[in-house]
Write a protein that holds these residues in place. Structure first.
Motif, PDB file in Angstrom:
ATOM      1  N   ASN A 127      47.998  73.715  38.490  1.00  0.00           N
ATOM      2  CA  ASN A 127      47.073  74.123  39.566  1.00  0.00           C
ATOM      3  C   ASN A 127      47.832  74.792  40.707  1.00  0.00           C
ATOM      4  OD1 ASN A 127      44.523  74.409  40.720  1.00  0.00           O
ATOM      5  ND2 ASN A 127      44.662  72.462  41.826  1.00  0.00           N
ATOM      6  N   ASP A 128      48.765  75.673  40.301  1.00  0.00           N
ATOM      7  CA  ASP A 128      49.608  76.362  41.282  1.00  0.00           C
ATOM      8  C   ASP A 128      49.957  77.745  40.737  1.00  0.00           C
ATOM      9  OD1 ASP A 128      51.425  77.304  43.086  1.00  0.00           O
ATOM     10  OD2 ASP A 128      52.896  75.687  42.807  1.00  0.00           O
ATOM     11  N   ASP A 129      49.331  78.780  41.260  1.00  0.00           N
ATOM     12  CA  ASP A 129      49.544  80.137  40.766  1.00  0.00           C
ATOM     13  C   ASP A 129      50.947  80.658  41.039  1.00  0.00           C
ATOM     14  OD1 ASP A 129      46.968  80.233  39.835  1.00  0.00           O
ATOM     15  OD2 ASP A 129      46.153  81.211  41.627  1.00  0.00           O
ATOM     16  N   GLU A 130      51.658  80.030  41.976  1.00  0.00           N
ATOM     17  CA  GLU A 130      52.997  80.496  42.335  1.00  0.00           C
ATOM     18  C   GLU A 130      54.100  79.661  41.678  1.00  0.00           C
ATOM     19  OE1 GLU A 130      53.261  83.236  44.066  1.00  0.00           O
ATOM     20  OE2 GLU A 130      51.072  83.320  44.228  1.00  0.00           O
ATOM     21  N   ALA A 131      53.752  78.761  40.792  1.00  0.00           N
ATOM     22  CA  ALA A 131      54.752  77.883  40.176  1.00  0.00           C
ATOM     23  C   ALA A 131      55.742  78.684  39.337  1.00  0.00           C
ATOM     24  CB  ALA A 131      54.060  76.835  39.306  1.00  0.00           C
ATOM     25  N   ASP A 132      56.991  78.196  39.276  1.00  0.00           N
ATOM     26  CA  ASP A 132      58.002  78.830  38.441  1.00  0.00           C
ATOM     27  C   ASP A 132      58.935  77.765  37.867  1.00  0.00           C
ATOM     28  OD1 ASP A 132      59.675  78.057  40.510  1.00  0.00           O
ATOM     29  OD2 ASP A 132      59.801  80.068  41.377  1.00  0.00           O
TER      30      ASP A 132
END
Length: 245
Positions: A25-30
């Motif tokens: 639930n995190d579009d910026e996760a890496d």
């Protein structure tokens, strides 16, 4: 790598990245996210489950549950034999970390093959799986989808269970309990600690999240194998005993 291969790799990676971001639930996760590595492994397990060969079911039908147990013991015995090899001092740390990780892999393989075998070869266990295992009973498939699947509803059940992280021992035990329809009296504390350490070895080259280095020597590798054997034997005995009673 050719431009076509690079293009296909980029597409597959982007599909994986989007799936992981949705799970987190995190579009910026890496890759820096502490849960990224485990979800990446789950993604690859899911892909592999969709590419099983046609002979997949036939193999389990030809081999009894006890064959899977014997295969585990054969492979773990080979691993124990390797511990007696004389090694240069500068190779020992790497070798014992690899031994530790592979012992867990053998346990995971035993658990995954056992779950599949139970469902494929015994109708009672299959019905328990689709009615009691959380990851399966909530799945929705149309009659048309089931009809098109060579292995029918069992094929879908196996596909869903192939997504299970088999080093997540608590989840695996819950699945086995549901499939067998009875409690299992097995101490999982030691193997849970082992799989946690294995995660640090495989994904952080033997370092904990705080950077602390994990040391694995011959004694620790031998203890690990012993605890894994005891756990696997306990599982096998509880599965086979009712049939042999």
């Amino acid at each position: 790598m050719s431009s076509i291969k690079e293009y296909m790799f980029d597409i597959r990676y982007e599909e994986m990245r989007q799936w992981i971001c949705e799970e987190l639930n995190d579009d910026e996760a890496d890759e820096d996210n502490p849960d990224w590595a485990e979800l990446e492994e789950e993604w690859h397990n899911m892909q592999a489950s969709n590419e099983e060969p046609a002979e997949f079911f036939d193999w389990y039908k030809r081999h009894a549950h006890s064959d899977i147990h014997q295969t585990f013991h054969l492979q773990i015995s080979k691993l124990k034999d390797l511990l007696h090899i004389a090694l240069p001092d500068f190779n020992e740390e790497t070798f014992y970390k690899m031994t530790y990780a592979y012992a867990v892999t053998l346990m995971e393989s035993f658990l995954a093959d056992t779950v599949r075998s139970l469902i494929i070869t015994d109708e009672k266990y299959f019905l328990n799986a689709i009615n009691k295992v959380d990851g399966i009973k909530a799945c929705k498939f149309t009659i048309s989808q089931i009809a098109k699947n060579k292995d029918g509803a069992k094929g879908f059940a196996i596909s869903e269970l192939s997504k299970l992280m088999y080093h997540n021992i608590e989840k695996v035990m819950a699945v086995l309990k549901a499939i067998l329809g009875r409690d299992m009296n097995t101490d999982i504390s030691k193997v849970c600690a082992i799989t946690s350490l294995r995660h640090d070895i495989v994904h952080r080259d033997g370092k904990k999240t705080d950077g602390q280095l994990i040391m694995v020597d011959k004694e620790i590798a031998e203890e690990t194998i012993l605890h894994i054997e005891e756990f696997v034997n306990s599982i096998a005995e509880q599965i086979y005993a009712p049939k042999n009673a």
